[in-house]
Design a protein around this motif. Structure first.
Motif, mmCIF file in Angstrom:
data_model
loop_
_atom_site.group_PDB
_atom_site.id
_atom_site.type_symbol
_atom_site.label_atom_id
_atom_site.label_comp_id
_atom_site.label_asym_id
_atom_site.label_seq_id
_atom_site.Cartn_x
_atom_site.Cartn_y
_atom_site.Cartn_z
ATOM 1 N N TYR A 66 0.844 -1.198 0.000
ATOM 2 C CA TYR A 66 0.000 0.000 0.000
ATOM 3 C C TYR A 66 0.879 1.248 0.000
ATOM 4 C CZ TYR A 66 0.897 -0.238 5.082
ATOM 5 O OH TYR A 66 1.498 -0.332 6.316
ATOM 6 N N GLU A 92 -12.172 1.071 2.403
ATOM 7 C CA GLU A 92 -11.657 -0.079 3.145
ATOM 8 C C GLU A 92 -10.935 0.379 4.407
ATOM 9 O OE1 GLU A 92 -9.416 -2.850 0.783
ATOM 10 O OE2 GLU A 92 -10.500 -2.335 -1.060
ATOM 11 N N SER A 94 -7.801 0.949 6.714
ATOM 12 C CA SER A 94 -6.390 1.232 6.474
ATOM 13 C C SER A 94 -5.513 0.274 7.283
ATOM 14 C CB SER A 94 -6.056 2.669 6.875
ATOM 15 O OG SER A 94 -4.654 2.864 6.965
ATOM 16 N N ALA A 105 -8.858 3.506 3.451
ATOM 17 C CA ALA A 105 -8.115 3.140 2.251
ATOM 18 C C ALA A 105 -9.081 2.955 1.083
ATOM 19 C CB ALA A 105 -7.312 1.870 2.482
ATOM 20 N N VAL A 106 -8.563 3.158 -0.122
ATOM 21 C CA VAL A 106 -9.319 2.926 -1.349
ATOM 22 C C VAL A 106 -8.411 2.179 -2.324
ATOM 23 C CG1 VAL A 106 -10.769 4.974 -1.062
ATOM 24 C CG2 VAL A 106 -8.614 5.162 -2.336
ATOM 25 N N ARG A 107 -9.032 1.568 -3.338
ATOM 26 C CA ARG A 107 -8.249 0.897 -4.380
ATOM 27 C C ARG A 107 -8.439 1.637 -5.697
ATOM 28 N NH1 ARG A 107 -5.839 -3.766 -2.863
ATOM 29 N NH2 ARG A 107 -6.632 -4.642 -0.899
ATOM 30 N N ASP A 108 -7.327 1.887 -6.379
ATOM 31 C CA ASP A 108 -7.411 2.580 -7.653
ATOM 32 C C ASP A 108 -7.775 1.586 -8.760
ATOM 33 O OD1 ASP A 108 -5.076 1.317 -8.559
ATOM 34 O OD2 ASP A 108 -3.804 3.092 -8.327
ATOM 35 N N ASP A 110 -6.206 0.001 -10.944
ATOM 36 C CA ASP A 110 -5.295 -1.131 -11.101
ATOM 37 C C ASP A 110 -5.200 -1.978 -9.833
ATOM 38 O OD1 ASP A 110 -4.607 -0.802 -13.788
ATOM 39 O OD2 ASP A 110 -3.068 0.684 -13.313
ATOM 40 N N GLY A 111 -6.006 -1.649 -8.821
ATOM 41 C CA GLY A 111 -6.036 -2.452 -7.601
ATOM 42 C C GLY A 111 -5.062 -2.038 -6.530
ATOM 43 N N HIS A 112 -4.325 -0.945 -6.728
ATOM 44 C CA HIS A 112 -3.376 -0.487 -5.709
ATOM 45 C C HIS A 112 -4.136 0.070 -4.508
ATOM 46 C CE1 HIS A 112 -0.212 -1.031 -8.605
ATOM 47 N NE2 HIS A 112 -0.754 -0.161 -9.433
ATOM 48 N N LEU A 113 -3.718 -0.327 -3.311
ATOM 49 C CA LEU A 113 -4.343 0.155 -2.080
ATOM 50 C C LEU A 113 -3.680 1.461 -1.657
ATOM 51 C CD1 LEU A 113 -6.508 -0.726 0.026
ATOM 52 C CD2 LEU A 113 -4.616 -1.624 1.396
ATOM 53 N N CYS A 115 -3.914 4.537 1.176
ATOM 54 C CA CYS A 115 -4.452 4.904 2.492
ATOM 55 C C CYS A 115 -4.376 6.409 2.695
ATOM 56 C CB CYS A 115 -3.649 4.221 3.605
ATOM 57 S SG CYS A 115 -3.484 2.436 3.428
#
Length: 280
Positions: A66, A92, A94, A105-108, A110-113, A115
């Protein structure tokens, strides 16, 4: 469009990477990036220096666990969370150990976390350690347009610069969440992951000090010294033992109010002084 992330004064506080050999990777950051290293759990390491933090967790080499951005205050953090929820982004929990309760937290795309939170643990400055705060995180993606829509369109990062292919498609997008030229950026690539993460030396003489420090540890510079076009910053790049790219930068442009600049996809855009590593 409201620049919610900029209004929150968010800045890159730390990053966490996976590694198949966490002890080896943590040891490298201790030497190369002049950090104190502490094992805090089974294969989990905290690497800390003045205003720079790097976490290692067990997993795959070259995989971001992350990225974590700290906000100026609770009001800015709350506004970012409201903005994310309003945009339909799943919020989500953190995982960051450095942030107070209330972090999220959020995911962009491409799935990157990613925070967002408030810093709860100040890492004290240490005499003799070289200046180099954590500064920015740059991704590799097959879809830079989706990156721009997420960070700029949905979270309220500001656009600083774009690099365009000859057909007008995005080669690179630079976004910022404070007055520094970029906090999170993205290169067009045939892979998905992290392109590099960066530390801000502040001035040319500190780049020199980093180069001397790296030489003492027999760590070779893979690219640079050079000067980027977008951001106008001085740079050197090194590669860690897992293959992650690290940039040490200085004199990054400070932006208060100017239009977005478009640059051609060319070597001189990436390096005004000489050869460049073109990603696409």
């Amino acid at each position: 469009m409201s620049l919610t992330a900029v209004q929150a004064g968010a800045y890159l506080h730390h990053v966490a990477f996976e590694s198949a050999d966490p002890a080896r990777l943590a040891g490298y950051y201790g030497r190369a990036m002049d950090m104190r290293v502490q094992e805090v759990g089974a294969g989990i390491y905290y690497c800390e220096g003045p205003a720079r933090r790097f976490i290692v967790v067990p997993g795959e080499d070259r995989r971001l666990a992350y990225g974590a951005l700290a906000c100026r205050d609770a009001e800015g953090l709350a506004a970012l969370k409201v903005r994310a929820e309003r945009e339909g982004i799943a919020v989500e929990t953190s995982p960051s150990p450095y942030f107070d309760d209330g972090a999220f937290a959020v995911r962009d795309p491409d799935g990157h976390l990613i925070c967002f939170g408030l810093d709860k643990v100040a890492v004290p400055a240490e005499v003799g350690r070289i200046k180099g705060p954590t500064q920015h995180l740059t991704f590799a993606s097959r879809n830079v347009e989706a990156f721009a829509e997420f960070y700029h369109g949905k979270l309220g990062f500001a656009l600083s610069d774009r690099v365009l292919h000859a057909d007008g498609s995005l080669a690179t997008c630079f976004t910022r969440s404070n007055h520094e030229h970029h906090t999170i950026a993205c290169f067009k690539s045939n892979r998905v992951g992290v392109d590099h993460h960066s530390y801000e030396a502040g001035e040319w003489n500190t780049i020199r000090d980093w180069c001397d420090h790296l030489a003492r540890h027999d760590i070779q510079i893979m690219w640079g010294p050079g000067r980027h076009g977008p951001g106008n910053n001085l740079f050197i790049f090194i590669e860690d033992v897992d293959g992650n790219w690290i940039e040490i930068s200085a004199e990054l442009e400070v932006i208060h109010d100017r239009p977005v600049h478009d640059w051609p996809h060319a070597e001189r855009t990436l390096n005004l002084w000489g050869q460049a590593i073109l990603r696409s």
